[in-house]
Design an enzyme around this catalytic site. Sequence first.
Site, PDB file in Angstrom:
ATOM      1  N   TRP A  11       0.913  -1.180   0.220  1.00  0.00           N
ATOM      2  CA  TRP A  11       0.087   0.100   0.009  1.00  0.00           C
ATOM      3  C   TRP A  11       0.917   1.397  -0.158  1.00  0.00           C
ATOM      4  O   TRP A  11       0.510   2.524  -0.701  1.00  0.00           O
ATOM      5  CB  TRP A  11      -0.847  -0.058   1.282  1.00  0.00           C
ATOM      6  CG  TRP A  11      -1.943   1.068   1.227  1.00  0.00           C
ATOM      7  CD1 TRP A  11      -2.249   1.829   2.385  1.00  0.00           C
ATOM      8  CD2 TRP A  11      -2.547   1.861   0.273  1.00  0.00           C
ATOM      9  NE1 TRP A  11      -3.315   2.698   2.360  1.00  0.00           N
ATOM     10  CE2 TRP A  11      -3.378   2.846   0.992  1.00  0.00           C
ATOM     11  CE3 TRP A  11      -2.585   1.655  -0.999  1.00  0.00           C
ATOM     12  CZ2 TRP A  11      -4.016   3.400   0.080  1.00  0.00           C
ATOM     13  CZ3 TRP A  11      -3.502   2.524  -1.599  1.00  0.00           C
ATOM     14  CH2 TRP A  11      -4.281   3.584  -1.095  1.00  0.00           C
ATOM     15  N   LYS A 189     -14.181  -4.208   9.333  1.00  0.00           N
ATOM     16  CA  LYS A 189     -14.598  -4.645   8.136  1.00  0.00           C
ATOM     17  C   LYS A 189     -13.754  -5.978   7.569  1.00  0.00           C
ATOM     18  O   LYS A 189     -14.243  -6.872   7.276  1.00  0.00           O
ATOM     19  CB  LYS A 189     -14.640  -3.665   7.070  1.00  0.00           C
ATOM     20  CG  LYS A 189     -13.205  -2.900   6.740  1.00  0.00           C
ATOM     21  CD  LYS A 189     -12.545  -3.381   5.932  1.00  0.00           C
ATOM     22  CE  LYS A 189     -10.877  -2.806   5.635  1.00  0.00           C
ATOM     23  NZ  LYS A 189     -10.051  -3.503   4.743  1.00  0.00           N
ATOM     24  N   THR A 246     -13.782  -5.200   0.575  1.00  0.00           N
ATOM     25  CA  THR A 246     -13.072  -6.128   1.295  1.00  0.00           C
ATOM     26  C   THR A 246     -13.649  -7.459   1.307  1.00  0.00           C
ATOM     27  O   THR A 246     -13.133  -8.534   1.259  1.00  0.00           O
ATOM     28  CB  THR A 246     -12.721  -5.741   2.551  1.00  0.00           C
ATOM     29  OG1 THR A 246     -12.423  -4.503   2.653  1.00  0.00           O
ATOM     30  CG2 THR A 246     -11.619  -6.812   3.277  1.00  0.00           C
TER      31      THR A 246
END
Length: 331
Positions: A11, A189, A246
């Site tokens: 990332w 999540k 996700t």
Amino acid sequence: MNITILGAGAWGTALAIALADRHSVVLWGRDADVMQKAQEHRENTAYLPGFPLPDAVSMTADFDAAVAHVESDGLLLVATSLSGLRPLAAQLKGHKIPNIVWLCKGFEEQTHLLPHQVVREVLGRDIPAGVLSGPSFAQEVARGLPCALAIASDSAALRDRVVSVVHGRNIRVYSTDDVIGVEVGGAVKNILAIATGVIDGLGLGLNARAALITRGLAEIMRLGVALGGRAETFTGLTGMGDLILTCTGDLSRNRRVGLGLAQGKKLEQIVTELGHVAEGVRCAQTVRALAAQRGIDMPIAHAVAAVLFDGDSPRDLVERLLSRDPRDEAA
């Protein structure tokens, strides 16, 4: 503008690539060999292979030099995993930094603190600080595909700076002052994505997946509001948006954990095969404990933790959820 990204994983590298067309970016990583090879070959083959590094990105393992790049008037982004946030913040003490924005998601395992609480505990409240989050796969950002994120901070000046620096081309950035809501959405999540992977891996169908995602959002909202977040935040990018991505995307590491569990693989094998951190695994125990402490009903998160750590089978997860008593949907 000068930007330093601390953490040269997938990332951090993807964001460096995305921002390099407009800014001077220094990307720091702990492994000197990895950084040297990436600098020489113009590709981070260890964490994001297949994506060339633009000339405006400099790779380094020199922490002091990386921080000095933004000391006068830049933007400091932290792209480590959550477990690395506290030691990195401690390493920043004594440096003159203009701000700090983190990208990691989760709760600290030992303390059950959110990222902003960890940063404030280590660095105090004098430094403008915030979290940049939202539905985003590193590979797609590096490829230049469209993406929308949110910057959350109690500093309006920092929110404006992040928007001015990151917003543009294929990245849109929205702003909010609900730091807690954004962080809780990003943390929980991942647990629900593991559950969705189990559902998909067992072949239970799209109806079951949709039901789980919807009820999972209700769990996120219950915990988030109890911790001080605002309900509306969880219907936005860092709540519903991140949850949908996700839980349904093939690039989701947490969903792949669930798929592996459904195939009968041991957790250790799954994590080894991933080769990357799946934050939902680390977060599940903490969220289960927080829910119990506060009396919050989170059956999906509890069932995931039971599969990961208590020896329950993936089929047990499904049976546990299906056997619950009927109730009002708003409950």
